[in-house]
Design an enzyme around this catalytic site. Sequence first.
Site, PDB file in Angstrom:
ATOM      1  N   ASP A  99       5.416 -13.021 -10.920  1.00  0.00           N
ATOM      2  CA  ASP A  99       6.047 -14.342 -10.827  1.00  0.00           C
ATOM      3  C   ASP A  99       5.024 -15.467 -10.862  1.00  0.00           C
ATOM      4  O   ASP A  99       5.313 -16.601 -10.465  1.00  0.00           O
ATOM      5  CB  ASP A  99       6.842 -14.450  -9.525  1.00  0.00           C
ATOM      6  CG  ASP A  99       8.168 -13.714  -9.574  1.00  0.00           C
ATOM      7  OD1 ASP A  99       8.483 -13.128 -10.625  1.00  0.00           O
ATOM      8  OD2 ASP A  99       8.895 -13.715  -8.555  1.00  0.00           O
ATOM      9  N   ASP A 158       1.800  -3.693  -2.831  1.00  0.00           N
ATOM     10  CA  ASP A 158       1.387  -5.083  -2.935  1.00  0.00           C
ATOM     11  C   ASP A 158       0.053  -5.182  -3.664  1.00  0.00           C
ATOM     12  O   ASP A 158      -0.669  -4.192  -3.838  1.00  0.00           O
ATOM     13  CB  ASP A 158       1.281  -5.707  -1.549  1.00  0.00           C
ATOM     14  CG  ASP A 158       2.637  -6.156  -1.013  1.00  0.00           C
ATOM     15  OD1 ASP A 158       3.613  -6.144  -1.785  1.00  0.00           O
ATOM     16  OD2 ASP A 158       2.717  -6.506   0.183  1.00  0.00           O
ATOM     17  N   ASP A 160      -2.943  -6.215  -3.058  1.00  0.00           N
ATOM     18  CA  ASP A 160      -4.245  -5.907  -2.471  1.00  0.00           C
ATOM     19  C   ASP A 160      -4.368  -4.463  -2.016  1.00  0.00           C
ATOM     20  O   ASP A 160      -5.389  -4.091  -1.432  1.00  0.00           O
ATOM     21  CB  ASP A 160      -4.519  -6.833  -1.287  1.00  0.00           C
ATOM     22  CG  ASP A 160      -3.422  -6.776  -0.228  1.00  0.00           C
ATOM     23  OD1 ASP A 160      -2.241  -6.707  -0.612  1.00  0.00           O
ATOM     24  OD2 ASP A 160      -3.747  -6.807   0.972  1.00  0.00           O
ATOM     25  N   ASP A 252      11.598  -6.732   3.801  1.00  0.00           N
ATOM     26  CA  ASP A 252      11.372  -5.304   4.049  1.00  0.00           C
ATOM     27  C   ASP A 252      11.996  -4.866   5.373  1.00  0.00           C
ATOM     28  O   ASP A 252      12.644  -3.815   5.464  1.00  0.00           O
ATOM     29  CB  ASP A 252       9.872  -4.989   4.026  1.00  0.00           C
ATOM     30  CG  ASP A 252       9.038  -6.013   4.801  1.00  0.00           C
ATOM     31  OD1 ASP A 252       9.613  -6.855   5.516  1.00  0.00           O
ATOM     32  OD2 ASP A 252       7.796  -5.959   4.680  1.00  0.00           O
TER      33      ASP A 252
END
Length: 540
Positions: A99, A158, A160, A252
């Site tokens: 995004d 994610d 990282d 989540d």
Amino acid sequence: MQDLLTSLPWIETLILGAYFVTVGLLSVFGTHRLVLMVLYFRNKHRAIPLPEPLEDARCPTVLVQLPIFNERFVVDRLVAHVAALDWPTDRLRVQLLDDSTDDTVDRSRELVSLHRRRGLDIELIHRTDRTGYKAGALAHGLAVDAQRGAAEFVCLLDADFVVQTDFLRRIMPPIVEDGGVGMVQARWAHLNREASLLCKAQAVLLDGHFVMEHGARFRAGRFFNFNGTAGVWRRQAIDDAGGWHGDTLTEDLDLSYRAQLAGWRFAYLQALEVPAELPEDPRAFKNQQHRWAKGSIQVARKLLPTIWRSDQRLPTKIEATFHLANNLAYPLMVLLLILLPPALYVRAGRMDWVALTVELPIFVLATLNLAIFYALSEREVDDGWVRRLPLVPFVLGLGASLTPNNARAVWEAVSGRRSPFVRTPKSGEGAVVKQYRPRLTVQAFVETAAGLYYLVAAGFALAAGLWVPLPFLVLFSSAFLLLGVGSITPAFASSGATPHPGPALPVAVRTRPPSPTSGRPTNRPRGTTSTPGRRAVAGS
């Protein structure tokens, strides 16, 4: 006690009375930590050992979703590690859900093109409208995947997070072998744990959550949550729960509770760790904590009535309440931190038993139980826990210094104030980019003032011979100044960005207790003749 209060001027009586009420309410939250420790060790036999790698014949189709937003410095590393996953290529799909509003999306296109030529089934899905933020991106990706026949399982990572090559083979067995398991979560580890004092303290805080909290809830059969990454969902569990919702900042946590209310069970692999970056900038750290604190209260408002109306066992309902509403302790901490120095002033020069009534609650509720909680969590992580024990006192101070930040988050959630999903910037290979750094707010100056307030209080305690509270006052002062001054001048809290290329280990890291190590898989390179990737979807 009544004689003491009647002998004091009314203002001093008011201070001590408010102080004791606040400590009494906080003791409820402190007692809950003790309960978690009991549940963790009483049910230790229910922990899942590190599974043996799943064989090719039993490997189902897995969709790996990689939600990113303006992650130019970690997207290469992320995609490279996912491309190296040891999984049959005809049963692995990857979605790069980008995004981004900067040039990250250009790099994403290049990476997708590169790895498609190498045989990885990967597609870029770029939205120009960030409706629903991360939840919206994940839901959109699932809708796109359904058009080609939905994958049975969905892995989320994610930007990282750095997965080892055998991650899927290690995490999949609990969910493949038990049709009632809707989600399996791995434990977070830390790439830059040693980068600064702030990172070291954060690591201990997160270890407490992923070891003692997750471990206790899973082993005792209570509800626990998917942490947004480093886990695998059964697609049917997501659908049964109503899919991803973007009405809270912790999508989540929201989906986790809805799925468990729908009858799905979760599994936790404490023995499987996936390393990720800790925010090195105090501003980024506080933004992350604000999002988590606000989101948890939003979910509590949304789901606690449903939980209490459900047919779940009473212990499950009680634990869910403590879990979702735990951040309500921060408004109480605001009162405690304000009242503590005046209470010590009232205590100065009075009899010793009065000193105990003021100082003993601080030691037991604000220090002893939390110190044991984090010390035992570190002991469960690995054999290097002893050298991390000196960090525990500062961790307690850091937790207290988050009070203004997280109390504000709680107030925003309770009052229904909406706010955007603020990403946590990552430094990747060590780059420092000013436009990714969160903006400076007045909160940093409030924290600095609080640090000075406690520094003055520490000086008063030293002059008055109040030796018991002195270490706490010094810890509170140092932690507030780390966040406050560190936010004003980021270099104060960190020596600069640290390169985090990720571990070179070919397999997942094992943690205490050790488990069988036979059957370790090897990483097989993909050939160019395997299943081709789909065409990228841009602007969808």
